[in-house]
Design a protein around this motif. Structure first.
Motif, short mmCIF file in Angstrom:
data_model
loop_
_atom_site.label_atom_id
_atom_site.label_comp_id
_atom_site.label_asym_id
_atom_site.label_seq_id
_atom_site.Cartn_x
_atom_site.Cartn_y
_atom_site.Cartn_z
N ALA A 77 0.84 -1.20 0.00
CA ALA A 77 0.00 0.00 0.00
C ALA A 77 0.88 1.25 0.00
O ALA A 77 0.60 2.22 -0.71
CB ALA A 77 -0.92 -0.01 1.22
N ALA A 78 1.96 1.21 0.76
CA ALA A 78 2.86 2.36 0.85
C ALA A 78 3.61 2.59 -0.46
O ALA A 78 3.70 3.71 -0.96
CB ALA A 78 3.84 2.17 2.00
N ILE A 79 4.14 1.51 -1.06
CA ILE A 79 4.91 1.67 -2.30
C ILE A 79 4.00 2.09 -3.45
O ILE A 79 4.37 2.90 -4.31
CB ILE A 79 5.69 0.38 -2.64
N LEU A 80 2.77 1.57 -3.47
CA LEU A 80 1.85 1.93 -4.55
C LEU A 80 1.32 3.36 -4.39
O LEU A 80 1.08 4.04 -5.39
CB LEU A 80 0.67 0.94 -4.58
N GLU A 81 1.18 3.81 -3.16
CA GLU A 81 0.80 5.20 -2.95
C GLU A 81 1.90 6.13 -3.46
O GLU A 81 1.62 7.14 -4.12
CB GLU A 81 0.53 5.45 -1.46
N HIS A 82 3.15 5.77 -3.16
CA HIS A 82 4.26 6.58 -3.67
C HIS A 82 4.32 6.51 -5.19
O HIS A 82 4.60 7.51 -5.86
CB HIS A 82 5.58 6.09 -3.06
N ARG A 83 4.04 5.35 -5.75
CA ARG A 83 4.05 5.18 -7.20
C ARG A 83 3.05 6.12 -7.86
O ARG A 83 3.33 6.69 -8.93
CB ARG A 83 3.72 3.73 -7.56
N GLU A 84 1.88 6.30 -7.25
CA GLU A 84 0.88 7.19 -7.83
C GLU A 84 1.39 8.62 -7.92
O GLU A 84 1.14 9.32 -8.91
CB GLU A 84 -0.41 7.15 -6.98
N SER A 85 2.09 9.08 -6.89
CA SER A 85 2.63 10.45 -6.93
C SER A 85 3.71 10.58 -8.00
O SER A 85 3.83 11.59 -8.68
CB SER A 85 3.18 10.85 -5.56
N VAL A 86 4.52 9.50 -8.16
CA VAL A 86 5.55 9.51 -9.20
C VAL A 86 4.90 9.53 -10.58
O VAL A 86 5.31 10.28 -11.48
CB VAL A 86 6.48 8.29 -9.05
N PHE A 87 3.85 8.73 -10.77
CA PHE A 87 3.16 8.68 -12.07
C PHE A 87 2.56 10.04 -12.41
O PHE A 87 2.55 10.47 -13.57
CB PHE A 87 2.05 7.63 -12.03
N ALA A 88 2.04 10.74 -11.40
CA ALA A 88 1.46 12.05 -11.66
C ALA A 88 2.52 13.03 -12.15
O ALA A 88 2.29 13.80 -13.10
CB ALA A 88 0.79 12.57 -10.38
N ALA A 89 3.69 12.96 -11.51
CA ALA A 89 4.78 13.84 -11.95
C ALA A 89 5.27 13.45 -13.34
O ALA A 89 5.60 14.32 -14.17
CB ALA A 89 5.92 13.77 -10.93
N PHE A 90 5.30 12.15 -13.61
CA PHE A 90 5.79 11.67 -14.91
C PHE A 90 4.85 12.11 -16.04
O PHE A 90 5.31 12.47 -17.13
CB PHE A 90 5.90 10.15 -14.89
N GLU A 91 3.55 12.09 -15.80
CA GLU A 91 2.60 12.48 -16.83
C GLU A 91 2.84 13.91 -17.28
O GLU A 91 2.76 14.23 -18.47
CB GLU A 91 1.16 12.32 -16.31
N ALA A 92 3.15 14.79 -16.31
CA ALA A 92 3.44 16.18 -16.67
C ALA A 92 4.76 16.28 -17.43
O ALA A 92 4.89 17.02 -18.42
CB ALA A 92 3.47 17.04 -15.41
N TRP A 93 5.79 15.52 -16.99
CA TRP A 93 7.13 15.61 -17.61
C TRP A 93 7.13 15.07 -19.03
O TRP A 93 7.75 15.66 -19.92
CB TRP A 93 8.13 14.83 -16.75
N LYS A 94 6.42 13.95 -19.28
CA LYS A 94 6.52 13.31 -20.59
C LYS A 94 5.89 14.15 -21.69
O LYS A 94 6.28 14.06 -22.85
CB LYS A 94 5.91 11.91 -20.56
#
Length: 930
Positions: free
Chosen positions: A818-835
């Protein structure tokens, strides 16, 4: 040379098809169920299991099924299938209701086409044939929905044995003193020409003619008129047709009444209503001369406004000062309160309106007038004699017959009744209501109010099609025969020849030879012509069916665990069943009651042919499939009115496809899998199995509380979130690219199989055909053993034990992921803006840099670099200690031509670029070519 051939790609022919083709698939599966006797095999598999009984409320057999009955039967099937998979034996005996007016009306249409009026015998024969036809029609249609049950031997209220049991039950009630015949005011349907019970009534908006009528004083018993001339009372009524039946005017004995002067006239009006009456009648100038207590008018009389007879002053506590004039027009023939007040004062009960609604000869000049026409005829006569003070349309809530939606009237007639206050019956019912579990909880308040306030139950009907009330009368004395021997003789005749025996046989053929009236000694008899109320028929089902008297094989136990019907049955089947259950067995016939509301279109409108918004469940099965309809039933909030339309069904069809394709993908990973291969699962595989176990615990708990929406939505969300978004992507690389016998692939297959089996069982009560399709395919693949092969519907849910749940919590995998997937969601959000800025499409071309501290840093470092790359769907993940941040850059690594990942260890092999893992496969391919 093609590297693709070295991959373990799913074979579309191995798993279930992507396109379900439910309209063709489901009938094939249902044929297998029929050929193999699946319902009976499931019951046999639970022969020693605890029993759970859902008692079926009998469906009316006057037409094919509709979307409302489909909703009802499907919900029942969810219950029986889910309880079976909880380990219970759940016998389901379908029931059909066959007597009564709707069947008569349907049968009469055939005679109307022939332009002839049938005899009662012909009509009864036609009714039985019509009901028989639609028992078969509905049985086939309900089975097309996937509903399991004893369809080859349902119970029917027109079955000879059942009809005989109704006679015996009536006799038992007579013996216990519950039944009597009496002249009472009843709700009367002029359209159907029969009495109705309060439970057969609905209140709808209706426009009546409201009139103010004055009655001149004839006899002042206590001197209240003070010698004033032109002295009147005024009544207000919305039933002009009852004026010819008026015999009294009622006052509240404790209320104050004003003597009001209007010009030369004087009127008695409730003090609190003077101003309102004056406004209604347009009095601009009036004065109050005196006030008198209502009790002072007793013994006086006023003249009927039309006839030369008295209308006596009577006292009644129910007279209020809320509306009208405070003086109530009283016609003992046409009102419940009027009748009992009339009884106290010894007033007659004239028959002023016949069974068709026409005024009788007792009304003199109005004889032959239809009661509704009195709005004109009687009102005009009142105007002519100077008694009418006002007449205007009045919109109010008025009783209508539930069956045909037509207004009814109160009419005093001789009927058979069941006493609700005999031997503490009403109190016992109210007590039992509190012991029953109601779903939703407000159902308890609804039936409590209906039982608390309902009068004695009128159980007789004036119709030809039904079970005749088995009463003989002395031919001369008209005294009824209350004799258990007579009841049993009638029951035996009906058991042999059906209810027609009562109507067609002479009393001498039904009674023993030389039978004498137990009271009068008479030997000549006539028979009662009324039939039993159909709610008596259906209310007796728990006695006739669950006690095993109709068919001993059905005898399970009494009371039933659950009754499940529409919310209107609080005044119908739940009510009549409760009355008979308490009277005969001292207890409610159900331990729990679940109700659903009605089906409307998307705009909340009732479905009708005129609006063109009808959804035909049979057509839905033929176009979309029964499992789509079942998905809809499971997904809606059935405790409120339920929307349904083709568009909504298509939405649920999309949800179905998401679930199906996820299960299809899980099965696609099982090629080469053996349950006998021991393997220690990898962490991600252990996590998904644990997640599936937690899902099973939640879903089974939802099934236990009949929360089917939570059950199917939880499965859908699990497929979308844990499986599609995380797990299936997380194992794809090793499932496709590792060797067929590798630990990683075997671990993933073991997890996929465990999750697939778990999910297939969880959806089985709802998506009964799709789950069976998957189960049959697993059997074809050799992945099932022994009893598992029979059917998924004989299996037990894989609900984790309490010990298993403790282990899951102790292992902390859930919290870890749950903790790693929650962090993954924040990383994915940042990646969507960067890509978007970097014009990058494939995350496999990107290196992720993560800077974190503390617990999150330790969590990230507890995963291998390869695990992180796969979890975050990146080429490489660089984790460093530092202030929280996520950075992205293009990967400088080469892409492996086989696994399509950019890795540091990619090197050239022949014409390919391959990573360390993939090089042996490329080398083997080159070697085989060489």
């Amino acid at each position: 040379m093609d590297l693709r051939g070295t991959l373990n790609l799913p074979d579309a022919d191995f798993t279930i098809p992507m396109k379900a083709d439910l309209p063709n698939l489901e009938p094939r599966i249902q044929k297998i169920w029929a050929d193999t006797g699946i319902y009976h095999r499931v019951q046999q598999a639970r022969a020693d299991a605890p029993v759970y009984v859902l008692h079926d409320g009998p469906a009316y057999t006057n037409s094919p099924i509709h979307i409302g009955t489909a909703l009802n039967k499907t919900l029942k099937d969810f219950v029986t299938k889910s309880r079976t998979m909880m380990g219970f034996r759940c016998p389901y005996v379908p029931g059909f209701d066959n007597h009564g007016l709707p069947i008569e009306q349907a049968a009469m249409k055939k005679f109307e086409l022939e332009k002839r009026r049938p005899t009662d015998t012909e009509l009864r024969t036609a009714c039985r044939a019509h009901a028989t036809e639609f028992i078969q029609v509905q049985s086939v249609q309900f089975q097309r929905l996937g509903v399991f049950g004893l369809w080859e031997r349902p119970y029917t209220t027109m079955g000879f044995r059942y009809e005989a049991e109704l006679v015996r039950i009536f006799g038992r009630l007579i013996e216990r003193g519950y039944i009597y015949k009496g002249l009472r005011p009843t709700l009367w349907s002029t359209a159907s020409q029969t009495a109705l019970a309060d439970t057969e009534i609905v209140y709808q908006e209706h426009t009546s003619t409201a009139i103010y009528v004055r009655f001149p004083l004839k006899h002042d018993h206590n001197g209240f008129s003070q010698g004033l001339s032109k002295f009147y009372i005024i009544i207000w009524t919305t039933t002009p047709w009852t004026i010819p039946a008026n015999l009294a005017v009622a006052f509240n004995p404790t209320a104050l009444y004003a003597i009001v002067r209007v010009g030369e006239d004087h009127y008695l009006i409730g003090v609190d209503l003077v101003e309102r009456v004056a406004q209604a009648l347009g009095w601009t100038e009036y004065s109050i001369l005196a006030e008198e207590l209502g009790a002072s008018f007793e013994g006086s009389s006023f003249k009927h406004p039309i006839y030369e007879r008295d209308s006596i002053c009577v006292m009644a506590d129910y007279v209020t000062m809320d509306d009208g004039t405070g003086v109530v027009h009283t016609a003992p023939s046409h009102g419940r309160d009027d009748f009992y007040t009339g009884q106290r004062y010894g007033l007659p009960v004239p028959n002023t309106v016949d069974e068709r609604g026409y005024l009788t000869d007792e009304t003199g000049e109005f004889a032959g007038t239809f009661y509704k026409d009195c709005d004109t005829v009687v009102v005009d006569r009142l105007r002519e004699v100077g008694a009418l003070l006002d007449s205007r349309p009045y919109v109010h809530s008025y009783p209508h017959a539930e069956r045909d939606g037509k207004p009814v009237i109160f009419r005093a007639t001789e009927q058979w009744f069941m006493k609700l206050d005999h031997e503490g019956l009403r109190e016992g019912m109210l007590e039992q209501i509190g012991e029953v579990k109601w779903y939703p909880a407000n159902g308890q308040n609804r039936i409590d109010a209906m039982v608390r306030n309902r009068p004695d139950w009128c159980i007789s009907r004036q119709r030809p099609w039904g079970v005749g009330i088995p009463i003989f009368y002395g031919a001369k004395s008209r005294e009824p025969v209350f004799d258990s021997l007579a009841f049993e003789m009638v029951a035996e005749a009906i058991e042999r020849d059906g209810s027609e025996a009562w109507f067609s046989k002479d009393p001498s053929e039904l009674l023993p030879e030389n039978y004498e009236h137990p009271t009068t000694g008479e030997t000549e008899f006539v028979k009662e012509t009324d039939v039993l109320d159909v709610w008596f028929d259906s209310g007796a089902t728990s006695i006739c069916v669950l006690e095993g008297e109709v068919e001993p094989l059905w005898k399970e136990r009494w009371p039933a665990d659950l009754y499940l019907e529409g919310s209107d049955q609080h005044r119908g089947w739940f009510n009549s069943s409760l009355i008979l259950g308490l009277a005969l067995n001292g207890k409610a016939p159900y331990q729990a009651v679940l109700t659903h509301n009605f089906v409307n279109d998307e705009q909340g409108r009732k479905m009708s042919k005129r609006l063109g918004n009808i959804v035909d469940p049979v057509k839905v099965c033929d176009t979309l499939g029964a499992d789509i309809l079942r998905y809809w039933v499971a997904s809606v909030d059935y405790t409120n009115d339920v929307p349904c339309s083709e568009n909504l069904l298509k939405v649920f069809g999309e949800n179905y496809r998401r679930v199906r394709n996820t299960l299809r993908f899980l099965m696609g990973n099982l090629q080469g899998f053996s349950r006998d291969t021991a393997v220690e699962m990898m962490e991600l595989d252990r996590w998904i199995v644990e997640q599936a176990d937690l899902l099973a615990d939640d879903c089974v708990a939802a099934y236990e509380r009949f929360d089917f929406d939570t059950a199917i939505r939880s499965v859908h969300d699990f497929c979308v979130n844990q499986l599609s978004k995380v797990y299936l992507g997380g194992i794809k690389d090793r499932m496709y690219c590792d060797g067929p016998d590798s630990i990683g692939r075997q671990s993933g297959q073991a997890a996929c199989f465990a999750v697939l089996v778990n999910l297939t069982k969880l959806i089985a009560p709802i998506l009964c055909h799709t789950s069976e399709e998957i189960w049959m395919r697993l059997g074809d693949l050799g992945l099932l053993k022994g009893e598992e092969l029979h059917t998924v519907h004989a299996q037990v849910f894989d609900r984790p034990s309490k010990e298993r749940l403790i282990v899951i919590e102790a292992n902390s995998l859930e919290a870890r992921y749950a903790a790693i997937l929650e962090h993954r969601e924040s990383v994915f959000a940042a990646f969507e803006a960067w890509k978007v800025e970097a014009s990058v499409k494939d995350s496999q071309d990107v290196v992720l840099g993560i800077r974190e501290q503390g617990d999150l840093l330790n969590l990230l470092r507890s995963f291998t670099q390869d695990e992180l790359a796969i979890l975050f769907k990146m080429s490489f993940v660089d984790v460093q200690d530092g202030p929280s941040s996520a950075t992205f850059s293009l990967s400088g690594y080469e892409k492996c031509d086989r696994c399509r990942r950019r890795l540091p260890d990619v090197a050239t092999v022949g014409e390919w670029s391959l990573c360390d893992r993939c090089r042996p496969f490329g080398a083997a391919l080159l070697g085989s070519v060489a």
